[in-house]
Design a protein around this motif. Structure first.
Motif, PDB file in Angstrom:
ATOM      1  N   THR A  72       0.803  -1.223   0.000  1.00  0.00           N
ATOM      2  CA  THR A  72       0.000   0.000   0.000  1.00  0.00           C
ATOM      3  C   THR A  72       0.837   1.274   0.000  1.00  0.00           C
ATOM      4  OG1 THR A  72      -0.123  -0.031   2.424  1.00  0.00           O
ATOM      5  CG2 THR A  72      -1.883  -1.166   1.209  1.00  0.00           C
ATOM      6  N   HIS A  73       2.149   1.142   0.187  1.00  0.00           N
ATOM      7  CA  HIS A  73       3.035   2.309   0.219  1.00  0.00           C
ATOM      8  C   HIS A  73       3.683   2.508  -1.146  1.00  0.00           C
ATOM      9  CE1 HIS A  73       2.996   2.767   4.677  1.00  0.00           C
ATOM     10  NE2 HIS A  73       2.725   1.484   4.618  1.00  0.00           N
TER      11      HIS A  73
ATOM     12  N   GLY B 193       7.294   9.602   4.016  1.00  0.00           N
ATOM     13  CA  GLY B 193       8.459   9.047   4.678  1.00  0.00           C
ATOM     14  C   GLY B 193       9.727   9.287   3.884  1.00  0.00           C
ATOM     15  N   PHE B 194      10.847   9.389   4.597  1.00  0.00           N
ATOM     16  CA  PHE B 194      12.147   9.529   3.945  1.00  0.00           C
ATOM     17  C   PHE B 194      13.202   8.940   4.865  1.00  0.00           C
ATOM     18  CE2 PHE B 194      11.031  13.468   6.065  1.00  0.00           C
ATOM     19  CZ  PHE B 194      12.113  13.713   6.890  1.00  0.00           C
ATOM     20  N   ALA B 195      14.328   8.529   4.256  1.00  0.00           N
ATOM     21  CA  ALA B 195      15.371   7.834   5.017  1.00  0.00           C
ATOM     22  C   ALA B 195      16.388   8.777   5.621  1.00  0.00           C
ATOM     23  CB  ALA B 195      16.072   6.811   4.122  1.00  0.00           C
ATOM     24  N   GLY B 196      16.555   9.957   5.031  1.00  0.00           N
ATOM     25  CA  GLY B 196      17.552  10.895   5.538  1.00  0.00           C
ATOM     26  C   GLY B 196      17.362  12.257   4.907  1.00  0.00           C
ATOM     27  N   GLN B 197      17.867  13.274   5.572  1.00  0.00           N
ATOM     28  CA  GLN B 197      17.779  14.632   5.050  1.00  0.00           C
ATOM     29  C   GLN B 197      19.043  14.959   4.263  1.00  0.00           C
ATOM     30  OE1 GLN B 197      15.923  17.762   7.151  1.00  0.00           O
ATOM     31  NE2 GLN B 197      15.246  16.459   8.838  1.00  0.00           N
TER      32      GLN B 197
ATOM     33  N   GLN C 199      17.015  10.938  -3.737  1.00  0.00           N
ATOM     34  CA  GLN C 199      16.638  10.153  -2.573  1.00  0.00           C
ATOM     35  C   GLN C 199      15.228   9.606  -2.746  1.00  0.00           C
ATOM     36  OE1 GLN C 199      16.180  14.022   0.130  1.00  0.00           O
ATOM     37  NE2 GLN C 199      15.594  12.172   1.251  1.00  0.00           N
ATOM     38  N   ALA C 200      14.907   8.580  -1.973  1.00  0.00           N
ATOM     39  CA  ALA C 200      13.597   7.947  -2.024  1.00  0.00           C
ATOM     40  C   ALA C 200      12.658   8.554  -0.999  1.00  0.00           C
ATOM     41  CB  ALA C 200      13.730   6.445  -1.779  1.00  0.00           C
ATOM     42  N   LEU C 201      11.389   8.652  -1.357  1.00  0.00           N
ATOM     43  CA  LEU C 201      10.313   9.050  -0.463  1.00  0.00           C
ATOM     44  C   LEU C 201       9.233   7.978  -0.524  1.00  0.00           C
ATOM     45  CD1 LEU C 201       9.905  12.817  -1.498  1.00  0.00           C
ATOM     46  CD2 LEU C 201      11.372  11.887   0.297  1.00  0.00           C
ATOM     47  N   SER C 202       8.325   7.980   0.450  1.00  0.00           N
ATOM     48  CA  SER C 202       7.211   7.030   0.418  1.00  0.00           C
ATOM     49  C   SER C 202       5.933   7.721   0.862  1.00  0.00           C
ATOM     50  CB  SER C 202       7.484   5.816   1.318  1.00  0.00           C
ATOM     51  OG  SER C 202       7.355   6.147   2.692  1.00  0.00           O
ATOM     52  N   LEU C 203       4.802   7.228   0.359  1.00  0.00           N
ATOM     53  CA  LEU C 203       3.495   7.748   0.739  1.00  0.00           C
ATOM     54  C   LEU C 203       2.478   6.625   0.581  1.00  0.00           C
ATOM     55  CD1 LEU C 203       1.746  10.162   1.588  1.00  0.00           C
ATOM     56  CD2 LEU C 203       1.501  10.733  -0.837  1.00  0.00           C
ATOM     57  N   GLU C 204       1.685   6.424   1.597  1.00  0.00           N
ATOM     58  CA  GLU C 204       0.696   5.334   1.572  1.00  0.00           C
ATOM     59  C   GLU C 204      -0.622   5.821   0.966  1.00  0.00           C
ATOM     60  OE1 GLU C 204      -0.711   1.696   4.500  1.00  0.00           O
ATOM     61  OE2 GLU C 204      -0.284   3.650   5.388  1.00  0.00           O
TER      62      GLU C 204
ATOM     63  N   HIS D 114       5.770  -0.739  -1.998  1.00  0.00           N
ATOM     64  CA  HIS D 114       6.380  -1.542  -0.940  1.00  0.00           C
ATOM     65  C   HIS D 114       5.379  -1.713   0.199  1.00  0.00           C
ATOM     66  CE1 HIS D 114       9.849  -3.616   0.560  1.00  0.00           C
ATOM     67  NE2 HIS D 114       9.880  -2.914   1.681  1.00  0.00           N
ATOM     68  N   THR D 115       5.773  -2.519   1.189  1.00  0.00           N
ATOM     69  CA  THR D 115       4.857  -2.914   2.253  1.00  0.00           C
ATOM     70  C   THR D 115       4.956  -2.069   3.510  1.00  0.00           C
ATOM     71  OG1 THR D 115       6.490  -4.548   2.961  1.00  0.00           O
ATOM     72  CG2 THR D 115       4.750  -5.309   1.460  1.00  0.00           C
ATOM     73  N   ASN D 116       5.932  -1.168   3.587  1.00  0.00           N
ATOM     74  CA  ASN D 116       6.083  -0.340   4.791  1.00  0.00           C
ATOM     75  C   ASN D 116       6.496   1.078   4.426  1.00  0.00           C
ATOM     76  OD1 ASN D 116       8.886  -2.068   4.606  1.00  0.00           O
ATOM     77  ND2 ASN D 116       9.275   0.039   5.221  1.00  0.00           N
ATOM     78  N   LYS D 117       6.274   1.978   5.371  1.00  0.00           N
ATOM     79  CA  LYS D 117       6.680   3.365   5.198  1.00  0.00           C
ATOM     80  C   LYS D 117       8.200   3.474   5.301  1.00  0.00           C
ATOM     81  CE  LYS D 117       5.869   8.023   7.099  1.00  0.00           C
ATOM     82  NZ  LYS D 117       5.121   8.815   8.114  1.00  0.00           N
ATOM     83  N   LEU D 118       8.779   4.307   4.463  1.00  0.00           N
ATOM     84  CA  LEU D 118      10.211   4.582   4.541  1.00  0.00           C
ATOM     85  C   LEU D 118      10.473   5.435   5.769  1.00  0.00           C
ATOM     86  CD1 LEU D 118      12.841   4.126   2.900  1.00  0.00           C
ATOM     87  CD2 LEU D 118      12.383   6.304   1.771  1.00  0.00           C
ATOM     88  N   LYS D 119      11.421   5.017   6.599  1.00  0.00           N
ATOM     89  CA  LYS D 119      11.687   5.719   7.845  1.00  0.00           C
ATOM     90  C   LYS D 119      13.138   6.172   7.917  1.00  0.00           C
ATOM     91  CE  LYS D 119       8.101   3.345  10.498  1.00  0.00           C
ATOM     92  NZ  LYS D 119       7.793   2.561  11.728  1.00  0.00           N
ATOM     93  N   LEU D 120      13.383   7.130   8.814  1.00  0.00           N
ATOM     94  CA  LEU D 120      14.744   7.631   9.001  1.00  0.00           C
ATOM     95  C   LEU D 120      15.700   6.486   9.291  1.00  0.00           C
ATOM     96  CD1 LEU D 120      14.205  10.860  11.145  1.00  0.00           C
ATOM     97  CD2 LEU D 120      15.181  10.741   8.853  1.00  0.00           C
TER      98      LEU D 120
END
Length: 409
Positions: free
Chosen positions: A46-47, A78-82, A91-96, A119-125
């Protein structure tokens, strides 16, 4: 301005090798950052994962623009880093729960969508394996390419000093001083550094606002802070309303800002420890807390001679402290160096609980990090000659830790 981190001398690991001088970030195109994902999207879920290329924008500014275009709160993305603002970064971002086609149709002057998947989960820091850099240095000294290669060769073997970069401490260099004052409960000292005491890097109208603040004219100071500094105006007005209650004013700062000031104080302690040990950053001492590079675990070194071969193989490294109540302290000589750094940073007393309820938990940070895939190539474009540095660093490591060694800034 208070005497902050700018007063700390950060020695080079390669002081005997000449630098190349030059200018970095003369143009956004001169600083390229590519985020290396920890995992690839699986194509289902769903992401929606999407890779962007942004130019001249912070990650948070890009996220805000995309969220507004999609009619969603920025916190949903969501994003993995600034990433750096004065650069071109990917860089990658995510949105459900969003139609991938809407992501693909996004158009901005300084943001491009490069790919879209699921993907199956939100991208996190922290969900990244590192960052790859391509940095062009202009106006360099003669023989710059060979000089740069010599420095990078040392860093590739011994490691990159893991200093926190100047952006951690702000343009005025006093973020750590502010955090230490707040930790002691000296909110007047903290706020006077945040809002007053104009320095050489301040320009009108900010310098004027700071002078009015120092004169006790809080309402007039609030009116002069620019639109992007609403938190500063809010604190000034709180002081005017409360007749100078600095604790109440401190609490009017946004929580992320207060946390950042405290973390800058921790970072200053770490930089002081690394500065004291940089010439031997690849040598263990008995009493060190060593860092395992394969999994991030730490352990106390009881016999430095026994563990040094693992350090030579870059399996482990000595660490420095980000002080807090859960910190595993170093022993012996490393412990004495760390205690001296804590006291020099204004954090003596052993209290890591700020009176406003915030707590420093503490952790260990390696004094060095590995440098991967280093290369140097001279080049020329329509703007003139340059030397391009390419290398890969682990997550959260400042590229300036490499460029300062190469350029001898």
């Amino acid at each position: 301005m208070a005497d902050g981190v700018q007063a700390i001398r950060l020695p080079f690991l390669t002081p005997d090798l000449p630098g190349i001088g030059g200018r970095i970030k003369a143009f956004d195109e001169d600083f390229l950052v590519e985020e290396l994902p920890r995992y690839q999207p699986c194509g289902q879920g769903t992401h929606v994962y999407f890779t962007i290329e942004k130019r001249g924008l912070t990650t948070m500014a890009a996220v805000a623009m995309i969220a507004k275009a999609l009619g969603r709160p920025a916190r949903d993305i969501g994003f993995a880093g600034q990433k750096d603002a004065h650069a071109i970064t990917r860089q990658a971002l995510s949105l459900e729960h969003v139609d991938p086609a809407r992501i693909e149709r996004l158009q901005f002057a300084r943001i491009r969508v490069l790919s879209v998947s699921r993907h199956t989960n939100k991208l996190k820091l922290g969900h990244l394996s590192g960052n790859r850099f391509a940095i062009r240095v202009r106006d360099v000294a003669a023989g710059a390419a060979d000089r740069a290669r010599a420095v990078l060769a040392v860093l590739a073997v011994r490691g990159v000093p893991n200093y926190f970069g100047p952006q951690r401490f702000g343009v005025r260099g006093d973020n750590g001083v502010i955090g230490a004052a707040a930790l002691r409960g000296d909110y007047e000292e903290a706020i006077r550094n945040v809002l007053g005491r104009p320095g050489p890097f301040d320009r009108p109208p900010i310098s004027d606002a700071r002078r009015l603040f120092d004169a006790g004219q809080y309402e007039k100071a609030a009116a002069l802070w620019p639109a992007g500094f609403t938190g500063m105006s809010r604190v000034c007005r709180a002081l005017a309303r409360t007749g100078g209650d600095f604790r109440a004013a401190w609490l009017k700062l946004d929580l992320p800002a207060r946390k950042f000031y405290l973390s800058a104080c921790q970072s200053e302690v770490f930089n002081r420890v690394l500065a004291a040990r940089v010439s031997g950053l690849d040598r263990l001492l008995t009493g060190d807390v060593a860092y395992k590079h394969n999994n991030g675990a730490c352990f106390v070194v009881e016999d430095a001679g026994l563990e040094q071969p693992r350090c030579d193989a870059f399996e482990i490294s000595p660490t420095g402290p980000l002080p807090g109540r859960r910190l595993t302290p170093a022993q012996g000589e490393p412990g004495r160096i760390e205690q001296s750094a804590i006291e020099a940073s204004g954090m003596s007393g052993g209290s890591f609980h700020a009176p406003d309820g915030m707590t420093l938990h503490g952790e260990r940070r390696p004094l060095r990090v590995p440098l991967a895939d280093p290369s140097v190539e001279p080049g020329r474009d329509e703007r003139g000659d340059f030397v391009e540095l390419r290398f890969t660093l682990p997550p959260g490591v400042y590229a300036t830790s490499v460029t300062r060694e190469v350029c001898k800034e």
